[in-house]
Design a protein around this motif. Structure first.
Motif, short mmCIF file in Angstrom:
data_model
loop_
_atom_site.label_atom_id
_atom_site.label_comp_id
_atom_site.label_asym_id
_atom_site.label_seq_id
_atom_site.Cartn_x
_atom_site.Cartn_y
_atom_site.Cartn_z
N LEU A 5 0.84 -1.20 0.00
CA LEU A 5 0.00 0.00 0.00
C LEU A 5 0.87 1.25 0.00
O LEU A 5 1.51 1.57 1.01
CB LEU A 5 -0.91 -0.01 1.23
N ILE A 27 -1.28 -6.17 4.94
CA ILE A 27 -0.90 -4.87 4.40
C ILE A 27 0.53 -4.50 4.81
O ILE A 27 0.90 -4.63 5.98
CB ILE A 27 -1.86 -3.76 4.88
N SER A 116 -1.66 -0.91 -4.12
CA SER A 116 -2.72 0.09 -4.05
C SER A 116 -2.12 1.35 -3.43
O SER A 116 -0.91 1.46 -3.27
CB SER A 116 -3.91 -0.42 -3.24
#
Length: 204
Positions: A5, A27, A116
């Motif tokens: 991320l 994450i 992302s």
């Protein structure tokens, strides 16, 4: 899914990180933001991102290279070769592409499932442009782009950042956004220039 991320700052991660975790994803944060100006602001945002990561037990990978000169060279090249009407869009697209491309490459080389960005939580960013850029980068690099519109959680994330006493920045990050944020004369000149260009095109 193991997601890398991209984090533009600490506060913008306050909603996406817990949201993605609640969906069952692993994450890892990735701080790469060569656009931030000045250097003290860069260090302040980096420190805040590290502070947030520590508070929520988030692994954070940091690129500490301060690439202001490279960013300005790219941005000013765009300014030199554009008509002025779409300058902000082209400049922002370059900035999005640089950061997301670097994130995608790191994710690909380090066996992440997807990449992302916390940029997708902000209602002030060009959401559709970022999405288009990320999808193109995904195809080029060969790693999935995990898309989620985090904007519905913007207010929640803002409150979380306040509760955690994180530094909240007053402008996007680059020297151009800083000027646009604080300079009234710049706003007036730009509005006048855009109006003149608009009238010129309509009269052709």
């Amino acid at each position: 899914m193991n997601i890398l991320l991209h984090m533009c700052c600490g506060p913008c991660a306050c909603y996406p990180v817990p949201k993605l975790r609640s969906e069952g994803h692993d994450i890892t944060g990735y701080f790469f933001n060569p656009n931030i100006h000045p250097y003290k602001e860069f260090k302040h945002r980096l420190t805040t991102a590290q502070e947030y990561a520590q508070k929520v037990d988030l692994k954070l990978i940091v690129d500490t290279n301060y690439q202001l000169r490279d960013f300005l060279q790219r941005a000013l090249t765009i300014e030199k070769n554009t008509d002025g009407l779409n300058l902000d869009n082209r400049r922002c697209r370059m900035c999005y592409a640089w950061r997301l491309h670097q994130t995608a490459i790191y994710a690909k080389e380090n066996n992440f499932d997807a990449f992302s960005s916390t940029l997708f939580v902000s209602p002030y960013q060009n959401h559709e442009m970022m999405k288009d850029v990320a999808q193109k980068i995904s195809q080029a690099v060969g790693i999935p782009f995990f898309y989620e519109d985090f904007r519905p959680g913007f207010a929640e994330g803002t409150q979380t950042s306040i509760d955690l006493e994180l530094y909240r920045q007053p402008y996007c990050g680059c020297i151009f956004s800083e000027e646009e944020r604080y300079s009234n004369s710049f706003k007036k000149k730009r509005k006048k220039k855009l109006k003149a260009l608009f009238n010129e095109q309509n009269n052709k």
